[in-house]
Write a protein that holds these residues in place. Structure first.
Motif, PDB file in Angstrom:
ATOM      1  N   PRO A  12       0.840  -1.210   0.000  1.00 47.69           N
ATOM      2  CA  PRO A  12       0.000   0.000   0.000  1.00 47.69           C
ATOM      3  C   PRO A  12       0.871   1.254   0.000  1.00 47.69           C
ATOM      4  O   PRO A  12       2.078   1.191   0.276  1.00 47.69           O
ATOM      5  N   PRO A  13       0.307   2.403  -0.310  1.00 42.32           N
ATOM      6  CA  PRO A  13       1.098   3.638  -0.318  1.00 42.32           C
ATOM      7  C   PRO A  13       1.700   3.927   1.048  1.00 42.32           C
ATOM      8  O   PRO A  13       1.073   3.706   2.081  1.00 42.32           O
ATOM      9  N   THR A 285       3.065   1.717   8.875  1.00 39.27           N
ATOM     10  CA  THR A 285       3.157   0.484   8.091  1.00 39.27           C
ATOM     11  C   THR A 285       2.087  -0.504   8.544  1.00 39.27           C
ATOM     12  O   THR A 285       2.046  -0.878   9.721  1.00 39.27           O
ATOM     13  N   GLU A 403      -0.660   2.603 -10.015  1.00 39.76           N
ATOM     14  CA  GLU A 403      -0.453   3.478  -8.862  1.00 39.76           C
ATOM     15  C   GLU A 403      -1.773   4.012  -8.316  1.00 39.76           C
ATOM     16  O   GLU A 403      -2.003   4.014  -7.100  1.00 39.76           O
ATOM     17  N   THR A 406      -3.717   1.208  -6.516  1.00 42.82           N
ATOM     18  CA  THR A 406      -3.136   0.880  -5.219  1.00 42.82           C
ATOM     19  C   THR A 406      -3.514   1.920  -4.164  1.00 42.82           C
ATOM     20  O   THR A 406      -3.886   1.581  -3.039  1.00 42.82           O
ATOM     21  N   GLN A 407      -3.439   3.196  -4.538  1.00 44.80           N
ATOM     22  CA  GLN A 407      -3.764   4.246  -3.580  1.00 44.80           C
ATOM     23  C   GLN A 407      -5.245   4.245  -3.212  1.00 44.80           C
ATOM     24  O   GLN A 407      -5.605   4.289  -2.036  1.00 44.80           O
ATOM     25  N   ALA A 410      -6.385   1.142  -1.172  1.00 46.12           N
ATOM     26  CA  ALA A 410      -5.989   1.207   0.232  1.00 46.12           C
ATOM     27  C   ALA A 410      -6.945   2.099   1.023  1.00 46.12           C
ATOM     28  O   ALA A 410      -7.279   1.800   2.179  1.00 46.12           O
ATOM     29  N   ASN A 411      -7.401   3.197   0.415  1.00 45.07           N
ATOM     30  CA  ASN A 411      -8.357   4.064   1.108  1.00 45.07           C
ATOM     31  C   ASN A 411      -9.708   3.388   1.308  1.00 45.07           C
ATOM     32  O   ASN A 411     -10.445   3.742   2.236  1.00 45.07           O
ATOM     33  N   VAL A 415      -7.340  -4.910  -0.883  1.00 46.87           N
ATOM     34  CA  VAL A 415      -5.964  -5.325  -1.134  1.00 46.87           C
ATOM     35  C   VAL A 415      -5.805  -5.569  -2.632  1.00 46.87           C
ATOM     36  O   VAL A 415      -6.705  -6.108  -3.282  1.00 46.87           O
TER      37      VAL A 415
END
Length: 431
Positions: A12-13, A285, A403, A406-407, A410-411, A415
């Motif tokens: 994740p970012p 993390t 990208e 992924t960002q 995650a929000n 996954v």
């Protein structure tokens, strides 16, 4: 068929960034412009000194000590850190250019060995003698470029342009860029402003140079030493007259301000005549997630194509469930801002679909078209058909999609699992 590499969970970012508009008064605009131009000049001179040092030691301590009297210790630290990052990025670009040139040269040399119109051990020779002659000329051109790149790498001489190389070149073709000289000058000055303050975890509000109070809504910045007479607060500080707040992820930003470091960037957009403040910080993390854990709740498999996203829910055995769904993604011929907006809208629809299907993960192909970019003309056909196909491949936003997905995933608490793109249709038919 070759073996398929194991899937993996995409990290994740590591950070977050939010932005808000600053509604400045005339005095605030004048002060920020003066500070940005002054620090921008110092940043330009420091970047020149960093480039002169070359590889090895960056002499950051001496450079920072030389900048401190004209700014402050913290401004000097942000300037030298930015210069180091720009030099490293330029050096990595040279390394990538060398890899790409070597790949293209290797493909052309392998095809030149095969006689015209023939095939040898899976390598096809060029169709005509005229094409072969043109490829020999191109090979010499690529070899000359490779020699220049390798010489620059040995010397540690990178190419970095504060303000952007594209904008710098537009100065010599203002008519093609649809700009007047005054408009270009305004864009150039705005891009070369420096108003960046790195965060400090042990300081009040997470930053000692630019501070924003989450409740009171004021913004203060530490003025450089030569401009201390412009301060309207004690200790050389200048407070803006406008209120500042972050509507998006404002609670996360406020929590970070109270407990950790926050970096701030102030930018000016001449086209809109607006000033913006960006805040960024490092995210904690998260616990590591294995692939079996990620796919336990179901996977929405996504295939990125030219013009659309092909989605299908798959079970733990990899078999499709239900029917496939297509999400339109038309990007060809659109401006960059419009393409970015449509890409975000498509990803939002994709994540809504994943939630609606009850999936806990999104599966994507681990695509990288680097080889296509460097050796595509030798491997993806010739003539108009090959050119059209290469244009389609180049127009697929693989990096941006990966990208952004992924960002945004995650929000949304999803996954992303990346899988080998090794001929899925062939493997599906065989197994």
């Amino acid at each position: 068929m070759r073996s398929i590499t194991a899937p993996f969970v995409v990290a994740p970012p590591a950070g977050a960034r939010v932005q808000t508009r600053l509604r400045l008064s005339q005095q605030d605009t004048a002060v920020l412009t003066m500070v940005g131009e002054h620090l921008g000049g110092l940043a330009s001179s420091d970047l020149a000194r960093r480039s002169a040092v070359g590889p090895g030691t960056d002499a950051r301590t001496n450079r920072k000590r030389a900048l401190t009297p004209a700014s402050s210790s913290r401004w000097a630290g942000a300037i030298t850190r930015t210069s180091n990052d720009q030099w490293q990025r330029g050096y990595r670009n040279l390394l990538d250019a060398r890899v790409g040139l070597r790949r293209a040269i290797r493909v052309i040399q392998r095809r030149l060995v095969v006689p015209v119109g023939r095939r040898d051990s899976g390598t096809r020779g060029y169709a005509t003698g005229q094409e072969r002659w043109a490829k020999q000329a191109r090979l010499q051109h690529l070899q000359a470029r490779l020699a220049r790149v390798e010489r620059r790498l040995r010397q540690g001489r990178v190419s970095v342009c504060r303000g952007g190389r594209r904008l710098a070149k537009a100065r010599h073709r203002l008519e093609d860029a649809s700009l007047t000289e005054g408009q270009w000058q305004q864009l150039w000055q705005a891009e070369r402003l420096f108003l960046t303050a790195d965060g400090e975890a042990d300081k009040p509000l997470g930053n000692e140079t630019i501070r924003v109070h989450p409740e009171a809504g004021w913004l203060e910045l530490k003025l450089p030493a030569p401009m201390a007479h412009l301060a309207n607060r004690p200790h050389g500080l200048y407070r803006l007259a406008c209120r500042v707040r972050f509507a998006h992820r404002g609670e996360e930003w406020a929590a970070q301000v109270a407990s950790g470091a926050v970096r701030y960037d102030i930018q000016f957009t001449p086209g809109r005549g607006r000033w913006y403040l960006s805040a960024s910080w490092t995210l904690p993390t998260p616990p590591a997630v294995t692939v079996p854990q990620a796919v336990a709740g179901g996977v929405l498999a996504v295939d990125l194509n030219a013009g659309h996203l092909a989605c299908w829910r798959v079970n733990q055995a990899g078999n499709p469930v239900g029917v496939g769904i297509t999400i339109p993604l038309a990007l060809d011929g659109l401006p960059a801002s419009t393409r970015d907006g449509r890409l975000r809208a498509a990803i939002s629809a994709l994540l809504d679909l994943a939630h609606g299907q009850g999936c806990s993960a999104v599966g994507i192909e681990n695509l990288d078209f680097a080889d296509v970019r460097h050796a595509g003309r030798e491997r993806l056909g010739r003539g108009r058909r090959g050119k059209r196909f290469r244009r389609v491949v180049a127009g697929i936003p693989t990096g941006q999609f990966r990208e952004r997905l992924t960002q945004m995933a995650a929000n949304r608490g999803l996954v992303v699992v990346a899988m080998d793109p090794g001929w899925p249709s062939a493997w599906g038919a065989a197994y």
